[in-house]
Each structure stands twice: as C-alpha cells, then as structure tokens.
Design a protein around this motif. Structure first.
Motif, PDB file in Angstrom:
ATOM      1  N   TYR A  32       0.824  -1.207   0.000  1.00 35.33           N
ATOM      2  CA  TYR A  32       0.000   0.000   0.000  1.00 35.33           C
ATOM      3  C   TYR A  32       0.860   1.259   0.000  1.00 35.33           C
ATOM      4  O   TYR A  32       0.489   2.279  -0.585  1.00 35.33           O
ATOM      5  CB  TYR A  32      -0.919   0.010   1.231  1.00 35.33           C
ATOM      6  CG  TYR A  32      -2.235  -0.675   1.011  1.00 35.33           C
ATOM      7  CD1 TYR A  32      -3.351   0.034   0.614  1.00 35.33           C
ATOM      8  CD2 TYR A  32      -2.359  -2.046   1.195  1.00 35.33           C
ATOM      9  CE1 TYR A  32      -4.566  -0.595   0.404  1.00 35.33           C
ATOM     10  CE2 TYR A  32      -3.566  -2.691   0.996  1.00 35.33           C
ATOM     11  CZ  TYR A  32      -4.669  -1.961   0.600  1.00 35.33           C
ATOM     12  OH  TYR A  32      -5.865  -2.597   0.384  1.00 35.33           O
ATOM     13  N   LEU A  33       2.000   1.197   0.668  1.00 29.97           N
ATOM     14  CA  LEU A  33       2.899   2.344   0.699  1.00 29.97           C
ATOM     15  C   LEU A  33       3.632   2.540  -0.626  1.00 29.97           C
ATOM     16  O   LEU A  33       3.707   3.662  -1.143  1.00 29.97           O
ATOM     17  CB  LEU A  33       3.916   2.149   1.835  1.00 29.97           C
ATOM     18  CG  LEU A  33       5.080   3.150   1.892  1.00 29.97           C
ATOM     19  CD1 LEU A  33       4.566   4.542   2.229  1.00 29.97           C
ATOM     20  CD2 LEU A  33       6.126   2.685   2.896  1.00 29.97           C
ATOM     21  N   LEU A  34       4.166   1.449  -1.196  1.00 29.00           N
ATOM     22  CA  LEU A  34       5.099   1.570  -2.314  1.00 29.00           C
ATOM     23  C   LEU A  34       4.437   1.506  -3.684  1.00 29.00           C
ATOM     24  O   LEU A  34       4.916   2.154  -4.625  1.00 29.00           O
ATOM     25  CB  LEU A  34       6.160   0.465  -2.216  1.00 29.00           C
ATOM     26  CG  LEU A  34       7.045   0.491  -0.962  1.00 29.00           C
ATOM     27  CD1 LEU A  34       8.047  -0.653  -1.007  1.00 29.00           C
ATOM     28  CD2 LEU A  34       7.759   1.830  -0.833  1.00 29.00           C
ATOM     29  N   LEU A  35       3.378   0.725  -3.833  1.00 26.71           N
ATOM     30  CA  LEU A  35       2.816   0.531  -5.171  1.00 26.71           C
ATOM     31  C   LEU A  35       2.322   1.826  -5.808  1.00 26.71           C
ATOM     32  O   LEU A  35       2.622   2.078  -6.991  1.00 26.71           O
ATOM     33  CB  LEU A  35       1.697  -0.515  -5.119  1.00 26.71           C
ATOM     34  CG  LEU A  35       1.097  -0.928  -6.462  1.00 26.71           C
ATOM     35  CD1 LEU A  35       2.168  -1.503  -7.390  1.00 26.71           C
ATOM     36  CD2 LEU A  35      -0.018  -1.952  -6.269  1.00 26.71           C
ATOM     37  N   PRO A  36       1.564   2.690  -5.107  1.00 27.94           N
ATOM     38  CA  PRO A  36       1.136   3.933  -5.770  1.00 27.94           C
ATOM     39  C   PRO A  36       2.301   4.850  -6.146  1.00 27.94           C
ATOM     40  O   PRO A  36       2.239   5.563  -7.153  1.00 27.94           O
ATOM     41  CB  PRO A  36       0.228   4.595  -4.721  1.00 27.94           C
ATOM     42  CG  PRO A  36      -0.200   3.487  -3.821  1.00 27.94           C
ATOM     43  CD  PRO A  36       0.964   2.562  -3.766  1.00 27.94           C
ATOM     44  N   MET A  37       3.369   4.855  -5.342  1.00 29.45           N
ATOM     45  CA  MET A  37       4.491   5.754  -5.598  1.00 29.45           C
ATOM     46  C   MET A  37       5.458   5.198  -6.634  1.00 29.45           C
ATOM     47  O   MET A  37       6.156   5.964  -7.313  1.00 29.45           O
ATOM     48  CB  MET A  37       5.244   6.027  -4.294  1.00 29.45           C
ATOM     49  CG  MET A  37       4.431   6.763  -3.255  1.00 29.45           C
ATOM     50  SD  MET A  37       5.412   7.150  -1.798  1.00 29.45           S
ATOM     51  CE  MET A  37       4.174   8.025  -0.814  1.00 29.45           C
ATOM     52  N   TYR A  38       5.535   3.883  -6.753  1.00 30.57           N
ATOM     53  CA  TYR A  38       6.471   3.239  -7.680  1.00 30.57           C
ATOM     54  C   TYR A  38       5.716   2.328  -8.649  1.00 30.57           C
ATOM     55  O   TYR A  38       6.194   1.240  -8.985  1.00 30.57           O
ATOM     56  CB  TYR A  38       7.504   2.425  -6.914  1.00 30.57           C
ATOM     57  CG  TYR A  38       8.410   3.228  -6.023  1.00 30.57           C
ATOM     58  CD1 TYR A  38       9.594   3.790  -6.507  1.00 30.57           C
ATOM     59  CD2 TYR A  38       8.092   3.428  -4.685  1.00 30.57           C
ATOM     60  CE1 TYR A  38      10.435   4.518  -5.680  1.00 30.57           C
ATOM     61  CE2 TYR A  38       8.923   4.158  -3.845  1.00 30.57           C
ATOM     62  CZ  TYR A  38      10.094   4.710  -4.353  1.00 30.57           C
ATOM     63  OH  TYR A  38      10.929   5.432  -3.532  1.00 30.57           O
ATOM     64  N   SER A  39       4.571   2.785  -9.107  1.00 31.88           N
ATOM     65  CA  SER A  39       3.753   1.920  -9.962  1.00 31.88           C
ATOM     66  C   SER A  39       4.493   1.520 -11.235  1.00 31.88           C
ATOM     67  O   SER A  39       4.346   0.382 -11.705  1.00 31.88           O
ATOM     68  CB  SER A  39       2.433   2.620 -10.320  1.00 31.88           C
ATOM     69  OG  SER A  39       2.669   3.870 -10.938  1.00 31.88           O
TER      70      SER A  39
END
Length: 389
Positions: free
Chosen positions: A46-53
C-alpha cells in the motif's frame, strides 16, 4: 496416640501462581504474532505501489485495482474461509496462510504487470481472512478476559507494520521498492514456527442456512467504521494534506502510516481494559460520539489535530467488536458471526476510497465527513440496544 493431621494440613496445595497460563491467552498471542509477521507483505505494498507503480509495471489506475482486489475477494470469500477454518482448525489454516503471504512477497519482488500481480492479491485476501478470523476467534474463545485479549491481540498485530513501514520507506530510497519484499518473505515464512503451536482441533459447524441475512446494527457499525475510518479518512488525509507535504516523499507517508499502527500498539490494550471495566457496548457508544466530533472537525479544517484524535479513537475502538459478537452469538455461530462483521467492514473500507475520490473534489469536506460521522454514531446507539443480536 498418634495425632491426626487436620484437613487444612493434608489438603493438596493449589499454588495458583504455578498454574500454566490460560490457553486462550497463549493461543491468542500466537495467532496475533502470525498475522503480525504476515501483514507487512500487504501494508508495505500500500505504501510503495502507488508511488512506484512504474517499477511494478502497472499504471496508477492498475495500482488501485491491485490494492482493492484483496478486499473484494474477502467480501466474496469470507464464508468459504470460515467453513475451512471450522473444519480444519487454526493450525492448518494459519500455516497455509503464512506460507501464502510469503509467496505473495516473493511475487511482489519478482513479477511485473497487472495480470501477474492480481492472482497474488487475491491469494493474500484469502490468507488475511484466515489469519484475521483466527485472531478474533481465539481472542474470544473464553468469555473471561475476552476484551483484554482482543486489545492485546490488536497490539501484537500492529507490531509488524509499525516496524516494516519505516524500514520499507528507507530501503526504497536507496535500493528501489523490490528489495524489501525479499526480507518480508523471509519474515512471513517464519510464521510457520508460530502457527505450529496453535490448536489443531476443528470447530463445531454452525447450523442453519449459510446465505447472507439482513444486516443488523453490528453489521452497519462495521460497515460505517470501515467506510469512514479506513476509507474516507485515509484518502482524505492524503488529499487534504498534500499541500503541507508538497514533495509527497515516501518517508513521510511511511512514518505517518507507521504512527497509525503505533497507536494500535499503545492504545488497543487500553481499549480492551476499559471495555472489561465499563462494558464494550457503552465504550463503543462513547468513542463513536467522540469520533463523530473529530470527523466533523477534520472536515471543517482542523486537519492534523483531529487526525491525531481519530487515530487514537480508532485504536481504542478496534478491540470492542469481537467481545460484543461473542456475547451475542455464543456457540458454533460465533465464527460465522465474526466473519460476517469482517465482510461488512471490508465492504465499507472498499467503498470509502471510491466515495472520497468522487465527493472530495466536488463537495465541501465538512459535508463529506459529517454525514457518515452522524450515521456512525447512529449505528453505535443501535448496537447499544440489548435486543439486537
């Protein structure tokens, strides 16, 4: 003449201080620890996927689909999980769940693209359902101290995310978003050592139909709590606070999310003890009233002070629902009833972000947050009525 010893000198010693701990306490701790070891594989995504999609080979819209998929499969699959849990018991179901969590983490570290990652999200949704159901069922296995165990259970569960989120943010800066999932895979698989000590016995199968019934007050409160506190509030915190953190740094987001779980570690046991003293229903009503006020203040513009209050109130509320369910649904129906509450919470948590995305750009935030806040308070008053099951 040989004196006969008095009964007080011949009775066997009880030595309560030497008795083994309550099995319900131990089993509840073990199930919570297993979920604490597995849960970071999800919250870090949840933390990384939106920022590093882009690094995961998906668009931002695809990231939203992946993050919602695990809740959607739980809505459809909690009944199946509850039946498997009742048939096979905690040990086997939770062991398979932590193995599934480790496999998901390996997949997040190696695979790319929506269709490669989607099966992993569905698998995790079922694994979480099993672990979450076990923590609630074991915490309420003994009526004595159920609220206290529920509070401690939430604190144990939150340990994993509270440690993993800042570590994930730090590693993402230097090494990208993939490395952390190898570490989380190893962490999750160690949960097998924990689950092997869980009870292996099956549970009595509940009688009657298995289809969904009309939602009661506990269902409505669960839905509205998920809708407001896990949906509207989290999205609104990012949407309304983006101007205060213009860089949108991953460290800032990671620390904020970790503080949410730190609140659970510190305050959920307090909520459990307060429920033991004052009653879970009465405490639920009082905390819902304060949450209603805090949500209105959040929408009115007191962003950070009210956000802090909401985090505190949410942590205090988390241990309350399972003991209420236990008292109102004793016997074999308890596991099914706990699963039903989780389904309604997931429905709320899944629709809350959608509502936030549609409403916040077009309506005043005060309106967006005040209406569901009032409904949450209304549902809490209905839960307090003794006639409702």
């Amino acid at each position: 003449m040989i004196p006969v010893p008095s009964p007080t000198t011949t009775s066997p010693p009880t030595a309560p201080q030497n008795q083994s701990p309550n099995p319900a306490d131990r089993h509840s701790r073990l199930a919570s620890l297993a979920l604490a070891l597995a849960l970071p594989t999800d919250v870090v995504l949840y933390l990384l996927l939106p920022m590093y999609s882009d690094a995961f080979g998906v668009s931002l819209a695809g990231a939203g689909v992946l993050l919602a998929a695990n809740r959607l499969v739980r809505i459809a699959g909690y009944g199946l999980v509850a039946r498997a849990y009742a048939r096979y018991g905690d040990r086997l179901v939770c062991t398979l769940a932590v193995i599934a969590a480790a496999l998901c983490a390996v997949g997040y570290a190696t695979l790319s693209g929506l269709w490669a990652l989607l099966p992993l999200r569905l698998l995790w949704g079922l694994a979480f359902a099993a672990l979450n159901l076990s923590t609630q069922a074991l915490a309420t296995a003994d009526a004595a101290g159920a609220s206290r165990r529920s509070g401690r259970s939430r604190a144990f569960i939150a340990l994993g995310p509270a440690i993993a989120l800042p570590l994930a943010a730090l590693l993402a800066y230097g090494y990208g978003p993939r490395l952390i999932f190898w570490i989380l895979a190893v962490t999750a698989i160690t949960g097998v050592l924990v689950t092997r000590a869980l009870p292996a016995h099956p549970y009595p199968a509940p009688s009657g139909r298995r289809g969904p019934g009309r939602p009661n007050s506990l269902d409505m409160w669960s839905f509205l709590e998920g809708f407001t506190l896990d949906g509207l509030f989290i999205i609104g915190l990012s949407y309304l606070g983006k101007d205060l953190f213009p860089g949108g740094a991953v460290m800032t987001a990671g620390i904020l999310l970790a503080l949410r779980y730190l609140g659970e570690i510190l305050l959920s046991p307090v909520g459990g003890r307060l429920a033991e003293r004052f009653g879970a229903e009465r405490l639920l009503l009082a905390l819902s009233l304060l949450t209603c006020v805090a949500l209105m203040g959040f929408g009115a513009g007191w962003l950070w002070s009210c956000a802090a209050a909401i985090v505190v109130l949410r942590a205090l509320q988390l241990p309350l629902l399972a003991p209420i369910v236990m008292r109102r649904t004793p016997g074999p129906e308890r596991v099914r009833a706990l699963a039903a509450r989780s389904v309604w919470r997931d429905i709320g948590a899944g629709t809350g972000p959608l509502a936030a995305g549609l409403l916040l750009p077009v309506l005043p935030p005060f309106v967006v947050y005040s209406a569901p806040a009032v409904f949450l308070l209304w549902a809490a008053t209905c839960v307090g009525r003794p006639s409702v099951k």
